[in-house]
Design an enzyme around this catalytic site. Structure first.
Site, short mmCIF file in Angstrom:
data_model
loop_
_atom_site.label_atom_id
_atom_site.label_comp_id
_atom_site.label_asym_id
_atom_site.label_seq_id
_atom_site.Cartn_x
_atom_site.Cartn_y
_atom_site.Cartn_z
N VAL A 108 0.87 -1.04 -0.09
CA VAL A 108 0.17 -0.09 -0.04
C VAL A 108 0.91 1.12 -0.13
O VAL A 108 1.70 1.28 0.86
CB VAL A 108 -1.00 0.02 1.32
CG1 VAL A 108 -1.73 1.23 1.40
CG2 VAL A 108 -1.81 -1.47 1.24
N CYS A 109 0.55 2.14 -0.89
CA CYS A 109 1.33 3.48 -0.90
C CYS A 109 3.11 3.14 -1.23
O CYS A 109 3.27 2.28 -2.16
CB CYS A 109 1.20 4.23 0.34
SG CYS A 109 1.42 6.07 0.21
#
Length: 327
Positions: free
Chosen positions: A112-113
């Site tokens: 994520v990210c």
């Protein structure tokens, strides 16, 4: 709540300085899926790198369920959450070694990210299509050229790899995983309960502020760029820009491509779309914006805007409307 024969173990690796929403967002989606399914479809685990609370980027602290090496049972899904400092330094060797051991054992793994930067450092993303937060997408592509970075996606699936653009896009990724596992109906109920889009319109570049309009290259080219930025409605054809630079169109185009990595036409279009975004956010109507930003008509403006941001100018403007605007 009944327990199924085999819960799917979801592990999220949270490093010091982690973005809290990169952890809490996906976990809330999976927890809500349990409620909507009426069973413990997911067993949720937060993994830390050392005993004790994990300090997040906001200052809040997370208490992990386990630390690296404590839990020998493999995960169904393993994600590494992002942290603002990943652009400056990558995780230490013991973390990368753990990822190299655990990620291939999982049915699917990802990030994520900016967690994609850490995962890419293991080599597990080589040859894969992935996404990350728009602000570190160029860094990811530059540092790990064997990774194919999809800049505008909210989340990407490639074989066992799942990656999300970041922050709230972690919820979009988790919801897609719920749909894979439990079906569309439960995923839609989860989205409804969490007041989120089932399929969010547009890509992440509709939120970005990439600074694409910042002048770059030699001073003569920067002068041209500043003029275009200040006059997005003026003629910015190759011939006009070359003439202002005192160069032949061919030489100007070659020099521009060499120093900015894109054609003059592509750069001008990006500047005009950025100017259009600012006007739409301020409440201007698409028809007025089209002329003020150098587009010949509303249809060409709509096509160019949607091609770049995957959302229409009208829909983009509505996101910034106040109650008075709507009244």
């Amino acid at each position: 709540m009944r327990r199924p024969d085999a819960s799917r173990r979801i592990g999220i690796l949270a490093l010091p300085g982690v973005q809290l929403l990169d952890v809490a967002g996906p976990l809330d989606v999976f927890a809500e899926a349990n409620l909507q399914a009426g069973s413990l479809a997911y067993e949720l685990k937060v993994i830390g790198t050392a005993p004790g609370p994990i300090a997040s980027s906001s200052g809040m602290r997370l208490l992990p369920d386990s630390v690296l090496g404590e839990d020998s049972e493999k995960f169904d899904t393993l994600l590494i959450a992002g942290a603002p400092h990943f652009g400056q330094r990558l995780p230490e060797a013991k973390i990368l070694d753990w990822l190299l051991h655990e990620a291939p054992r999982a049915r699917r793994f990802g990030s994520v990210c900016s967690g994609a930067l850490a995962l890419a450092a293991t080599g597990l993303l080589d040859g894969r299509r992935v996404t990350t937060h728009w602000s570190v997408a160029d860094l990811l592509a530059e540092r790990f050229p064997a990774v194919e970075v999809v800049v505008d996606a909210l989340h990407v699936r490639d074989g066992p790899v799942r990656t999300a653009a970041g922050v709230t896009a972690g919820l979009d990724l988790a919801l897609a995983l719920v749909e894979e596992d439990l079906g569309q109906e439960i995923a839609k109920r989860v989205a409804s309960q969490l007041v989120m889009f089932f399929k969010r319109p547009g890509g992440q570049l509709q939120f970005s502020r990439r600074g694409a309009a910042n002048p770059a290259g030699r001073s003569s080219l920067q002068q041209i760029q500043r003029w275009v930025i200040a006059h997005p409605d003026e003629d910015a054809s190759l011939a006009t820009l070359a003439d202002r630079a005192g160069l032949s169109p061919r030489h100007f185009a070659r020099l521009f491509q060499q120093e900015l990595g894109q054609t003059p036409a592509t750069w001008v279009n990006t500047v005009r779309i950025e100017a259009a975004r600012q006007m739409l956010e301020a409440g201007e109507r698409p028809k007025q914006v089209a002329g003020a930003c150098g587009f010949g008509d509303i249809d060409s403006f709509r096509r160019a805007f949607q091609r770049q941001l995957n959302v229409t100018p009208a829909d983009y403007r509505r996101r910034f409307e106040t109650r008075e605007d709507k009244g």
